[in-house]
Design an enzyme around this catalytic site. Structure first.
Site, PDB file in Angstrom:
ATOM      1  CG  HIS A 154     -23.224   9.631  75.927  1.00  0.00           C
ATOM      2  ND1 HIS A 154     -23.485  10.936  75.583  1.00  0.00           N
ATOM      3  CD2 HIS A 154     -23.979   8.874  75.101  1.00  0.00           C
ATOM      4  CE1 HIS A 154     -24.383  10.966  74.598  1.00  0.00           C
ATOM      5  NE2 HIS A 154     -24.693   9.717  74.294  1.00  0.00           N
ATOM      6  CG  ASP A 363     -16.994  13.571  83.339  1.00  0.00           C
ATOM      7  OD1 ASP A 363     -17.895  12.891  82.825  1.00  0.00           O
ATOM      8  OD2 ASP A 363     -17.206  14.551  84.088  1.00  0.00           O
TER       9      ASP A 363
HETATM   10  O1  LIG Z   1     -29.298   9.316  83.608  1.00  0.00           O
HETATM   11  P1  LIG Z   1     -28.603   9.489  84.919  1.00  0.00           P
HETATM   12  O2  LIG Z   1     -28.285   8.185  85.596  1.00  0.00           O
HETATM   13  O3  LIG Z   1     -29.346  10.475  85.799  1.00  0.00           O
HETATM   14  O4  LIG Z   1     -27.180  10.169  84.651  1.00  0.00           O
HETATM   15  C1  LIG Z   1     -27.016  11.293  83.795  1.00  0.00           C
HETATM   16  C2  LIG Z   1     -26.147  10.970  82.597  1.00  0.00           C
HETATM   17  O5  LIG Z   1     -24.814  10.780  83.072  1.00  0.00           O
HETATM   18  C3  LIG Z   1     -23.836  10.317  82.155  1.00  0.00           C
HETATM   19  O6  LIG Z   1     -23.459  11.341  81.238  1.00  0.00           O
HETATM   20  C4  LIG Z   1     -22.437  11.184  80.268  1.00  0.00           C
HETATM   21  O7  LIG Z   1     -22.777  11.858  79.076  1.00  0.00           O
HETATM   22  C5  LIG Z   1     -22.352  13.206  78.937  1.00  0.00           C
HETATM   23  C6  LIG Z   1     -22.751  13.677  77.545  1.00  0.00           C
HETATM   24  O8  LIG Z   1     -22.112  12.916  76.561  1.00  0.00           O
HETATM   25  C7  LIG Z   1     -20.855  13.320  79.143  1.00  0.00           C
HETATM   26  O9  LIG Z   1     -20.456  14.675  79.017  1.00  0.00           O
HETATM   27  C8  LIG Z   1     -20.505  12.816  80.527  1.00  0.00           C
HETATM   28  O10 LIG Z   1     -19.095  12.814  80.682  1.00  0.00           O
HETATM   29  C9  LIG Z   1     -21.021  11.406  80.745  1.00  0.00           C
HETATM   30  O11 LIG Z   1     -20.866  11.065  82.122  1.00  0.00           O
HETATM   31  C10 LIG Z   1     -24.343   9.077  81.463  1.00  0.00           C
HETATM   32  O12 LIG Z   1     -23.370   8.589  80.565  1.00  0.00           O
HETATM   33  C11 LIG Z   1     -25.682   9.301  80.815  1.00  0.00           C
HETATM   34  O13 LIG Z   1     -26.155   8.098  80.223  1.00  0.00           O
HETATM   35  C12 LIG Z   1     -26.662   9.722  81.902  1.00  0.00           C
HETATM   36  O14 LIG Z   1     -27.933   9.979  81.356  1.00  0.00           O
HETATM   37  O1  LIG Z   2     -28.533  21.609  88.331  1.00  0.00           O
HETATM   38  C1  LIG Z   2     -28.115  21.221  87.240  1.00  0.00           C
HETATM   39  C2  LIG Z   2     -26.887  20.524  87.101  1.00  0.00           C
HETATM   40  C3  LIG Z   2     -26.478  20.126  85.843  1.00  0.00           C
HETATM   41  N1  LIG Z   2     -27.249  20.395  84.756  1.00  0.00           N
HETATM   42  C4  LIG Z   2     -26.789  20.009  83.407  1.00  0.00           C
HETATM   43  O2  LIG Z   2     -26.440  18.628  83.373  1.00  0.00           O
HETATM   44  C5  LIG Z   2     -25.438  18.434  82.391  1.00  0.00           C
HETATM   45  C6  LIG Z   2     -24.305  17.629  82.979  1.00  0.00           C
HETATM   46  O3  LIG Z   2     -23.569  17.084  81.929  1.00  0.00           O
HETATM   47  P1  LIG Z   2     -22.061  16.636  82.056  1.00  0.00           P
HETATM   48  O4  LIG Z   2     -21.641  16.174  80.733  1.00  0.00           O
HETATM   49  O5  LIG Z   2     -21.229  17.710  82.646  1.00  0.00           O
HETATM   50  O6  LIG Z   2     -22.048  15.420  83.101  1.00  0.00           O
HETATM   51  P2  LIG Z   2     -23.031  14.166  83.323  1.00  0.00           P
HETATM   52  O7  LIG Z   2     -23.952  14.554  84.422  1.00  0.00           O
HETATM   53  O8  LIG Z   2     -23.730  13.893  82.058  1.00  0.00           O
HETATM   54  O9  LIG Z   2     -22.110  13.068  83.762  1.00  0.00           O
HETATM   55  C7  LIG Z   2     -24.990  19.803  81.916  1.00  0.00           C
HETATM   56  O10 LIG Z   2     -25.598  20.104  80.683  1.00  0.00           O
HETATM   57  C8  LIG Z   2     -25.512  20.712  83.017  1.00  0.00           C
HETATM   58  O11 LIG Z   2     -25.794  22.027  82.600  1.00  0.00           O
HETATM   59  C9  LIG Z   2     -28.443  21.074  84.855  1.00  0.00           C
HETATM   60  O12 LIG Z   2     -29.125  21.330  83.864  1.00  0.00           O
HETATM   61  N2  LIG Z   2     -28.842  21.468  86.097  1.00  0.00           N
END
Ligand SMILES: O=P(O)(O)OC[C@H]1O[C@H](O[C@H]2O[C@H](CO)[C@@H](O)[C@H](O)[C@H]2O)[C@H](O)[C@@H](O)[C@@H]1O
Ligand SMILES: O=c1ccn([C@@H]2O[C@H](COP(=O)(O)OP(=O)(O)O)[C@@H](O)[C@H]2O)c(=O)[nH]1
Length: 457
Positions: A154, A363
């Site tokens: 991701h 990202d």
């Molecule tokens: O599980 P956390 O440590 O709380 O973090 C949340 C997720 O963050 C990252 O998200 C990635 O996946 C998104 C969907 O493909 C993508 O849009 C974003 O750019 C990425 O940063 C992380 O890779 C996930 O594993 C986490 O669960």
């Molecule tokens: O208060 C919040 C902030 C973020 N999100 C969700 O968290 C996801 C963030 O995904 P993104 O790919 O932008 O970044 P990541 O946190 O996975 O790196 C999106 O679906 C947002 O709508 C949410 O549900 N509530």
């Protein structure tokens, strides 16, 4: 039909709402497909990692596993989030490498394999997600698991030079060759993986992009940009207008324009730069002073990790400085909120905002960019300011693309977005909606699984 088994560190078990694109995306995919979702329970227990919990809702069976404090600290807070996360986001300055946390990461991956292997059948299709679980397929193969296994990263795949800064990188990244299919967010990420396999794995690359290893192994490789549940978000945002939180936000604006940012509080999201760029916008466009309020929603993320604590302190300082410098008795330019909001409420906030600010320094994809666009009123859509360093920029090139390090450029893009004529906003919105509609979360899931089904094993 084969059963789908999804494995990820974070599992969106029913009733739990937590920010993070992976969980949001997979939740939608599994809701349509049915199957088993296996991962960490989100609980850190006193002792004995590995206790399983089970829950069933509709066609989805959720099996989650507790971790004890030492395992969680070494695996999640340590190697995953203090070593791999900064490495994969090109922040070598923040990489903290310790053999101890690396051993913990391997230990927890082996525990995932021990607990998961007995639940699997040879006819299953197994889909493993993200940097927390890179070695899992190799560990499952050691335990006799024979089903098809795919992996999706991701986050960005950096250049081979950057990856090579990780001690013994080949022992970790080489386990990616145990998968039948490895998927990335963008074509460029997939290409960088092929280059890595060529340089460090001695692989050759076949005409269709498959990585062929010297020992005879083959790994299919592809780009599968993750999407959102587009129709659902459009419906939710239209319905959210009447929600009390959405109405309260509208009333509080007193007719001013709203710019919105929604990000986990993470250094990859470029929040200090974004706050400063907003300050710069006020300074560079004095005629606009007082016309726009910027709402930044930034729920605390990975709060046990030192770099994230430091970022939080830093942002409080910058937000205070911007408001102290520019606020008027009746106008607070920047509203900074560390709360997590339910998706349905967020979509109402997005729709109200005439400017969406998505300016990460790096990202994998950034689903917020796509959600912001999908939530707009088609008759009067807002404008998106998007970092060219987000995976989403590859599809959303009709956004106002900015380099997040160029604060003046971001400041001027905010001004341009806020003054953009309706016809231009509509044109850009239509162009951005094409990939968002055409390659939504269901198509993403379908394309990956189709490709995994085609791979000869
Ligand atoms: O599980 P956390 O440590 O709380 O973090 C949340 C997720 O963050 C990252 O998200 C990635 O996946 C998104 C969907 O493909 C993508 O849009 C974003 O750019 C990425 O940063 C992380 O890779 C996930 O594993 C986490 O669960
Ligand atoms: O208060 C919040 C902030 C973020 N999100 C969700 O968290 C996801 C963030 O995904 P993104 O790919 O932008 O970044 P990541 O946190 O996975 O790196 C999106 O679906 C947002 O709508 C949410 O549900 N509530």
């Amino acid at each position: 039909m084969s059963r789908l088994v999804v494995v990820s560190n974070r599992v969106a078990v029913p009733g739990e709402s937590r920010a993070g694109g992976l969980a949001v995306g997979l939740e939608a995919a599994l809701r349509t497909h049915g199957g088993l979702w296996f991962g960490w329970s989100g609980k850190v227990v006193r002792e004995d990692s590995g206790r399983l919990h089970e829950q069933v809702e509709g066609d989805v069976r959720y099996v989650t596993m507790d971790l004890d404090r030492p395992d969680h600290d070494a695996y999640y807070n340590g190697f995953a989030n203090r070593t791999l996360w900064p490495l994969l986001h090109s922040r070598l300055d923040l990489v903290d490498y310790a053999r101890e946390t690396r051993a913990g990461y391997r230990r927890v991956n082996a525990l995932f394999a021990d607990k998961l292997a007995p639940l699997l059948r040879d006819s299953d299709v197994l889909w493993i997600h993200d940097y927390h679980l890179i070695p899992l397929a190799a560990l499952l193969r050691e335990r006799g698991v024979g089903c098809r296994i795919g992996f999706f990263l991701h986050v960005p795949m950096p250049s081979a030079d950057l990856v090579s800064a990780l001690p013994e990188h080949g022992r970790l990244f080489g386990t990616l060759y145990a998968y039948d299919l490895v998927g990335f967010q963008t074509v460029r990420d997939a290409d960088r993986f092929r280059t890595y396999a060529r340089i460090f794995g001695g692989a050759s690359i076949e005409a269709d992009g498959t990585v062929a290893l010297p020992g005879g192994g083959r790994v299919a490789v592809g780009a599968f940009p993750i999407g959102i549940d587009t129709n659902r978000i459009a419906e939710q945002s239209a319905a959210a207008v009447g929600k009390p939180a959405v109405r309260a936000l509208r009333e509080s604006l007193s007719g001013r324009q709203l710019a919105i940012g929604v990000d986990r509080l993470d250094y990859s999201k470029g929040l200090p730069e974004r706050f400063r760029a907003f300050g710069r916008y006020i300074e560079r466009h004095p005629a606009e002073r007082g016309r726009m309020t910027f709402l930044q929603i930034a729920p605390v993320s990975r709060g046990d990790v030192a770099e994230y604590q430091h970022l939080r302190d830093q942002l409080e300082g910058i937000a205070g400085h911007i408001n102290g410098t520019h606020a008027e008795p009746d106008w607070t330019p920047l509203r900074y909120v560390n709360r997590n909001f339910a998706h349905a409420t967020l979509t109402g906030f997005y729709r109200m905002a005439s400017v969406g600010l998505v300016t990460p320094l790096r990202d994998g994809m950034n689903l917020v960019a796509k959600e912001y666009v999908a939530a707009q009123d088609p008759e009067d859509p807002g404008a998106l300011v998007l970092s060219m360093l987000a995976g989403a920029a590859a599809e959303l090139d009709a956004a106002l693309l900015v380099n997040p390090y160029d604060l003046d450029g971001v400041a001027d893009a905010i001004a341009r977005a806020s003054a953009m004529p309706l016809a231009e906003r509509r044109d850009r919105w239509e162009s951005m909606m094409r990939p968002i509609r055409g390659y939504d979360i269901h198509v993403w899931c379908q394309r990956f699984l189709e490709r995994l089904g085609e791979v000869s094993v």
